[in-house]
Design a protein around this motif. Sequence first.
Motif, mmCIF file in Angstrom:
data_model
loop_
_atom_site.group_PDB
_atom_site.id
_atom_site.type_symbol
_atom_site.label_atom_id
_atom_site.label_comp_id
_atom_site.label_asym_id
_atom_site.label_seq_id
_atom_site.Cartn_x
_atom_site.Cartn_y
_atom_site.Cartn_z
ATOM 1 N N GLN A 99 -31.601 -18.981 3.130
ATOM 2 C CA GLN A 99 -30.307 -18.350 3.434
ATOM 3 C C GLN A 99 -30.236 -17.941 4.908
ATOM 4 N N LYS A 100 -29.005 -17.782 5.400
ATOM 5 C CA LYS A 100 -28.773 -17.246 6.736
ATOM 6 C C LYS A 100 -28.882 -15.739 6.684
ATOM 7 N N PRO A 101 -29.024 -14.989 7.746
ATOM 8 C CA PRO A 101 -29.545 -15.482 9.006
ATOM 9 C C PRO A 101 -30.990 -15.917 8.796
ATOM 10 N N ASN A 128 -23.257 -22.047 5.112
ATOM 11 C CA ASN A 128 -22.267 -22.689 4.260
ATOM 12 C C ASN A 128 -20.845 -22.663 4.777
ATOM 13 N N PHE A 129 -20.535 -21.805 5.798
ATOM 14 C CA PHE A 129 -19.118 -21.660 6.154
ATOM 15 C C PHE A 129 -18.510 -22.991 6.599
ATOM 16 N N ARG A 130 -19.277 -23.812 7.338
ATOM 17 C CA ARG A 130 -18.703 -25.080 7.800
ATOM 18 C C ARG A 130 -18.426 -26.042 6.631
ATOM 19 N N ASP A 162 -14.707 -4.074 2.323
ATOM 20 C CA ASP A 162 -15.924 -3.246 2.238
ATOM 21 C C ASP A 162 -17.119 -4.100 1.798
ATOM 22 N N VAL A 163 -17.737 -4.773 2.768
ATOM 23 C CA VAL A 163 -18.895 -5.612 2.418
ATOM 24 C C VAL A 163 -20.124 -4.767 2.128
ATOM 25 N N ILE A 164 -20.136 -3.544 2.652
ATOM 26 C CA ILE A 164 -21.302 -2.676 2.464
ATOM 27 C C ILE A 164 -21.488 -2.331 0.977
ATOM 28 N N GLY A 166 -21.234 -4.181 -1.664
ATOM 29 C CA GLY A 166 -22.061 -5.192 -2.343
ATOM 30 C C GLY A 166 -23.393 -5.441 -1.652
ATOM 31 N N GLN A 167 -23.427 -5.179 -0.339
ATOM 32 C CA GLN A 167 -24.634 -5.486 0.452
ATOM 33 C C GLN A 167 -24.994 -4.259 1.304
ATOM 34 N N PRO A 168 -25.496 -3.193 0.646
ATOM 35 C CA PRO A 168 -25.722 -1.919 1.360
ATOM 36 C C PRO A 168 -26.665 -2.041 2.554
ATOM 37 N N TYR A 169 -27.595 -3.011 2.526
ATOM 38 C CA TYR A 169 -28.538 -3.187 3.641
ATOM 39 C C TYR A 169 -27.810 -3.495 4.951
ATOM 40 N N LEU A 170 -26.565 -3.968 4.871
ATOM 41 C CA LEU A 170 -25.836 -4.315 6.099
ATOM 42 C C LEU A 170 -25.517 -3.080 6.943
ATOM 43 N N ALA A 171 -25.516 -1.916 6.310
ATOM 44 C CA ALA A 171 -25.204 -0.683 7.052
ATOM 45 C C ALA A 171 -26.407 -0.181 7.840
ATOM 46 N N GLU A 179 -25.033 -10.841 13.619
ATOM 47 C CA GLU A 179 -26.151 -11.416 12.865
ATOM 48 C C GLU A 179 -25.729 -11.862 11.465
ATOM 49 N N ASP A 180 -24.894 -11.052 10.810
ATOM 50 C CA ASP A 180 -24.574 -11.310 9.398
ATOM 51 C C ASP A 180 -23.413 -12.284 9.222
ATOM 52 N N LEU A 181 -22.323 -12.046 9.950
ATOM 53 C CA LEU A 181 -21.096 -12.810 9.759
ATOM 54 C C LEU A 181 -20.775 -13.667 10.967
ATOM 55 N N GLY A 182 -21.037 -13.096 12.158
ATOM 56 C CA GLY A 182 -20.790 -13.847 13.390
ATOM 57 C C GLY A 182 -21.590 -15.137 13.419
ATOM 58 N N VAL A 183 -22.760 -15.134 12.779
ATOM 59 C CA VAL A 183 -23.583 -16.340 12.739
ATOM 60 C C VAL A 183 -22.789 -17.496 12.118
ATOM 61 N N HIS A 184 -21.978 -17.177 11.092
ATOM 62 C CA HIS A 184 -21.129 -18.214 10.474
ATOM 63 C C HIS A 184 -20.026 -18.654 11.438
ATOM 64 N N VAL A 185 -19.423 -17.675 12.113
ATOM 65 C CA VAL A 185 -18.262 -17.989 12.959
ATOM 66 C C VAL A 185 -18.728 -18.764 14.195
ATOM 67 N N SER A 233 -14.595 -8.996 13.167
ATOM 68 C CA SER A 233 -14.490 -7.550 12.993
ATOM 69 C C SER A 233 -14.531 -7.213 11.516
ATOM 70 N N TYR A 234 -15.210 -6.093 11.198
ATOM 71 C CA TYR A 234 -15.122 -5.512 9.856
ATOM 72 C C TYR A 234 -14.454 -4.135 9.920
ATOM 73 N N SER A 235 -13.730 -3.860 11.015
ATOM 74 C CA SER A 235 -13.024 -2.582 11.097
ATOM 75 C C SER A 235 -11.545 -2.800 11.391
ATOM 76 N N PRO A 289 -11.428 -12.904 -3.770
ATOM 77 C CA PRO A 289 -11.176 -13.785 -2.639
ATOM 78 C C PRO A 289 -12.396 -14.610 -2.207
ATOM 79 N N TRP A 290 -13.485 -14.599 -3.004
ATOM 80 C CA TRP A 290 -14.725 -15.247 -2.579
ATOM 81 C C TRP A 290 -14.704 -16.761 -2.820
ATOM 82 N N HIS A 291 -13.635 -17.271 -3.437
ATOM 83 C CA HIS A 291 -13.685 -18.645 -3.963
ATOM 84 C C HIS A 291 -13.948 -19.714 -2.906
#
Length: 347
Positions: A99-101, A128-130, A162-164, A166-171, A179-185, A233-235, A289-291
């Motif tokens: 998995q990424k990263p 997987n984003f591409r 609120d991704v935190i 489901g994935q509390p370690y991101l905080a 690192e988490d999302l920008g890597v996809h973008v 952005s997540y804000s 919206p994860w589909h």
Amino acid sequence: MALLRGGLIGCGFFASNHLNAWRELARHPDGAEIVALCDRDPARLAAAAAEFGVARRYADAQAMLAAEKLDFVDIVTTAPAHRALVELAARHGVAVICQKPMAPDIADGRAMVEACERAGVAMMVHENFRWQAPLLAVRAVLDSGVIGRPFWGRVSFRSGYDVIAGQPYLAEGKRFIIEDLGVHVLDTARFLFGEVARLTASTTTVNPAIAGEDVATMLLVHRDGVTAVVDCSYSSRRARELFPEVLVDIEGSDGSLQLDAGYALTVRSPAGIEQRDVSPTLLPWAQVPWHGVQESVLNIQRHFIDCLRAGTAPATAGSDNLKTFALVEAAYGSAATGETVDPARFA
Ligand code: NAD
Ligand code: 89Y
């Protein structure tokens, strides 16, 4: 043709998407099946094993690799565990999806790629984003040549989801959104515009409850002549919440394209203006919206199996993903110093 045999390590938040996709791929004669599961958390292991009907379970990946005859392992743990698990698989001569990263830093990433190369095993980063249907549609328009030679682009992800939850370690990490999302973008920017010669980044933290940055704006000068803005952005408290849509804007010598909110693709070319709905498929096991992300998980896993059978390198092989990782490192480096950096310094 026999199904390829996989072992999945890490039965947490995201693993159900991998397992649903594997279940679908097990229905194809040239597909693959997960024959063993591993997680050091007994409750998570038991829950995944029960939901997906996998009898062979392990608390320890070393024990799984020693006992099972596997064609590949699928590593769905968070990044700190990746290097040790990839190296373990390489020692057992087993192909790897990671998995990424790919790792907490690029030095670990390089070591992982080298270990797999030395062992002669295939390694794919689960970038997987591409593989999302709307982004594949954008790539197909570029390939068709109707907008001519691209010279400017924007790849954008702005959300307040609120991704935190489901994935509390991101905080908790010093690094967050790049690192988490920008890597996809950033990988999407490479997918659309090619390699990057110079990168400048600015970051900020808006949400006081997280340790890392949650807003990043990057300027990429690509070697083939595209200048691109990549922002995430997540804000973002916007009128319309778009998680997890990636929006794209491209101008070329003969036209332009926009992938707008709601998966609306508009292409202007010398032939006129065309508008299309490029929404992802809602697979039977997926949830809005994860589909779109979930469909891309199926697409990338199918690609990995096809490559393993053909003996070819996956699009996001470890060596390819090091180039995306170099953009991540370059973005953090630029944000820290205010300087424009050549990502090759980190590759
Ligand atoms: P998680 O913490 O919910 O789950 C990870 C699981 O791995 C846990 O159950 C943990 O016990 C287990 N684990 C950790 N180290 C282990 C080891 N050495 N041996 C056995 N088990 C071990 O994490 P998550 O949210 O599911 O994320 C997993 C990975 O997926 C992360 O790298 C994350 O960035 C990535 N992810 C990717 C996408 C995507 O679209 N590609 C989306 C979400 C998450
Ligand atoms: O971990 C992230 C990912 O890879 O896609 C979205 C996400 O789940 C949260 O940013």
